[in-house]
Design an enzyme around this catalytic site. Structure first.
Site, PDB file in Angstrom:
ATOM      1  N   HIS A 103      64.512  14.659  59.288  1.00  0.00           N
ATOM      2  CA  HIS A 103      63.654  13.921  60.208  1.00  0.00           C
ATOM      3  C   HIS A 103      64.314  12.677  60.792  1.00  0.00           C
ATOM      4  O   HIS A 103      63.719  12.018  61.659  1.00  0.00           O
ATOM      5  CB  HIS A 103      62.334  13.548  59.528  1.00  0.00           C
ATOM      6  N   ASP A 126      53.062  14.273  59.040  1.00  0.00           N
ATOM      7  CA  ASP A 126      54.061  14.126  57.985  1.00  0.00           C
ATOM      8  C   ASP A 126      53.376  13.623  56.714  1.00  0.00           C
ATOM      9  O   ASP A 126      52.372  12.907  56.776  1.00  0.00           O
ATOM     10  CB  ASP A 126      55.112  13.107  58.450  1.00  0.00           C
ATOM     11  N   HIS A 128      55.015  11.588  54.951  1.00  0.00           N
ATOM     12  CA  HIS A 128      55.679  10.291  54.844  1.00  0.00           C
ATOM     13  C   HIS A 128      55.604   9.532  56.163  1.00  0.00           C
ATOM     14  O   HIS A 128      55.577  10.143  57.237  1.00  0.00           O
ATOM     15  CB  HIS A 128      57.145  10.485  54.455  1.00  0.00           C
ATOM     16  N   ASP A 130      57.947   7.314  57.295  1.00  0.00           N
ATOM     17  CA  ASP A 130      59.282   7.251  57.900  1.00  0.00           C
ATOM     18  C   ASP A 130      59.476   6.030  58.798  1.00  0.00           C
ATOM     19  O   ASP A 130      60.152   6.100  59.829  1.00  0.00           O
ATOM     20  CB  ASP A 130      59.578   8.539  58.690  1.00  0.00           C
ATOM     21  N   HIS A 143      66.405   9.394  56.947  1.00  0.00           N
ATOM     22  CA  HIS A 143      65.272  10.228  57.355  1.00  0.00           C
ATOM     23  C   HIS A 143      63.944   9.552  57.013  1.00  0.00           C
ATOM     24  O   HIS A 143      62.893   9.997  57.479  1.00  0.00           O
ATOM     25  CB  HIS A 143      65.352  11.637  56.763  1.00  0.00           C
ATOM     26  N   ASP A 234      56.872  17.218  60.544  1.00  0.00           N
ATOM     27  CA  ASP A 234      57.643  17.477  59.328  1.00  0.00           C
ATOM     28  C   ASP A 234      56.885  18.531  58.538  1.00  0.00           C
ATOM     29  O   ASP A 234      55.687  18.355  58.253  1.00  0.00           O
ATOM     30  CB  ASP A 234      57.769  16.178  58.528  1.00  0.00           C
ATOM     31  N   ASP A 236      56.748  19.143  55.588  1.00  0.00           N
ATOM     32  CA  ASP A 236      56.151  18.705  54.325  1.00  0.00           C
ATOM     33  C   ASP A 236      54.779  18.062  54.525  1.00  0.00           C
ATOM     34  O   ASP A 236      54.122  17.674  53.556  1.00  0.00           O
ATOM     35  CB  ASP A 236      57.093  17.794  53.536  1.00  0.00           C
ATOM     36  N   GLU A 279      62.795  19.262  58.660  1.00  0.00           N
ATOM     37  CA  GLU A 279      62.866  19.376  57.196  1.00  0.00           C
ATOM     38  C   GLU A 279      62.631  20.785  56.635  1.00  0.00           C
ATOM     39  O   GLU A 279      62.313  20.926  55.452  1.00  0.00           O
ATOM     40  CB  GLU A 279      61.913  18.382  56.522  1.00  0.00           C
TER      41      GLU A 279
END
Length: 335
Positions: A103, A126, A128, A130, A143, A234, A236, A279
Site C-alpha cells: 500500500h 483498509d 489500517h 496508513d 506502507h 487494501d 485486509d 496487499e
C-alpha cells in the site's frame, strides 16, 4: 439494468512492488490478479480494457534507513514513477485501475491522480489508517505512512526523507474518509482526531450498518456529488477468513457482502476515477488460500464496474429474437 452506464475505458496498471513493507510477495499480486481473470471479467461486463502492463522498478542497493524510514530511496523513486504512470493514464481519459503491490504505492497513485484532477476525494478502505508519519511509525515501514506524505495539513509534521524530495502534499484531510479501520496506531489516532478526518471503524460499521456508513462517508467528502473519487482498497479491509493471503491481517473485518456493497455504492456515483488494489500476497498461505483471496478480491472489485448482484447485462447486449413467434392460446370454461 445494464452492468455499466458509461462506456469508459479502463487503464489497467500493474504495480509489482513490495519494498514498503518487510514481507516479500506483494510484487506477485498483479500477476495473481491477472491470472485470476481480471481482464476477462471486466470485458464480460462490457468494459473496454487497455492493459498498460506492469511497471518495472529499480531496487537501490544498500538503501539504508533514513531515520526510522526503511528503504526510503527505493520506495520514493518507485512512487515517483507510479505517479507519472497514473497521471498519464488518467490524462488520456481512462479510469485507472492499479494492481498492487503493497500500500505504499498509494502515495504515487493519489499524487498522480491529483496532477490531473486536483479536486479529487479519497475513499480509503483498509484495516489500517496508513497515516503514520516517519516520527510516529512504530515499524518504519512505508506502507503504513503513504498518506502522511501527501496530506497538506501534515506538512509540518513530516521530516525531509531521502527519496521523497519530489512529493508535494496534494490532499486535504476534509477530502479523505476511512472505512473498515480496526488496527490504528496512537499517532494515527491523534491525527484523525486532531484534524477531524471522517473515519468509520468496524465499530461504526457494526453500529450503523454499511448502508448508513456509505451515505455518511460520501456526504462527508463530497456533499455536492460532483467530485472525482479515488478508491484505495487494501484487501485486509475484508475479514481474513475471506482474504487470508495478505501481510497484515486483522480479524473482525468487513464481510464479503459489506465489501460488495461499498463498491456498488461507489460505482453508483458514476465518479470513480482511480482504483488501487493493494496487499494481495500470493507468497502467504497455501494454494486454496491464495485462490480464495484472489477470487474474493475480483468479486468485490467487479462491483466497482457496475456488476449487479441482482443481475444485469452489458451495455452492448442485443436480445435475440425468435424467428417464429408462438401462438398464444386462451382457456375456455366448459359448462
Amino acid at each position: 439494468m445494464p452492468f455499466i452506464t458509461e462506456n469508459k475505458k479502463v487503464g489497467l496498471l500493474g504495480i509489482p512492488f513490495s519494498k514498503g513493507q518487510p514481507r516479500g510477495g506483494t510484487e506477485q499480486g498483479p500477476q495473481a490478479i491477472r491470472e485470476a481473470g481480471i481482464v476477462e471479467k471486466l470485458e464480460q461486463l462490457g468494459t473496454q480494457v487497455c492493459d498498460h502492463g506492469d511497471l518495472t522498478f529499480d531496487y537501490i542497493e544498500n538503501d539504508t534507513p533514513d531515520g526510522n524510514v526503511k528503504n526510503p530511496r527505493t520506495v520514493g523513486h518507485a512512487n515517483k514513477k507510479i505517479s507519472k504512470a497514473v497521471s498519464d493514464i488518467i490524462y488520456n481519459g481512462q479510469l485507472c485501475l492499479n494492481l498492487g503491490g503493497d500500500h505504499s504505492m498509494a502515495m504515487g497513485t493519489i499524487h498522480g491522480h491529483a496532477q490531473v484532477e486536483p479536486d479529487l476525494v479519497v475513499v480509503w478502505v483498509d484495516a489500517h489508517a496508513d497515516i503514520n508519519t516517519p516520527l510516529t511509525s512504530p515499524s518504519g515501514n512505508i506502507h503504513g505512512m503513504p498518506l502522511s506524505f501527501i496530506v497538506k495539513e501534515l506538512d509540518g509534521y513530516v521530516p525531509t526523507v531521502k527519496g521523497f524530495e519530489w512529493v508535494k502534499p496534494c490532499l486535504s484531510v476534509k477530502d479523505l474518509v476511512y472505512i473498515g479501520l480496526r488496527d490504528v496506531d496512537p499517532g494515527e489516532r491523534w491525527i484523525i482526531e486532531k484534524f477531524g478526518i471522517k473515519a468509520f471503524s468496524m465499530q461504526e460499521v457494526d453500529k450503523l450498518g454499511i448502508r448508513e456508513v456509505m451515505e455518511q462517508a460520501l456526504k462527508a467528502i463530497d456533499p455536492s456529488g460532483t467530485r472525482p473519487i479515488h478508491l484505495s482498497f487494501d484487501v485486509d479491509a475484508l475479514d481474513p477468513t475471506i482474504t487470508p493471503s495478505t501481510g497484515t491481517p486483522v480479524h473482525g473485518g468487513l464481510s464479503f457482502r459489506e465489501g460488495q456493497y461499498i463498491m456498488e455504492e461507489l460505482a453508483n456515483t458514476g465518479r470513480l476515477n482511480c482504483i488501487d488494489v493493494a496487499e494481495v500476497n500470493p507468497s502467504l498461505g497455501n494454494k486454496e488460500e491464495n485462490t480464495l483471496t484472489t477470487e474474493t478480491t475480483l468479486e468485490v472489485l467487479n462491483k466497482c464496474f457496475g456488476q449487479k448482484r441482482g443481475g444485469g447485462f452489458p451495455s452492448n447486449y442485443v436480445m435475440p429474437r425468435a424467428e417464429k413467434t408462438r401462438t398464444s392460446c386462451s382457456s375456455t370454461k366448459s359448462h
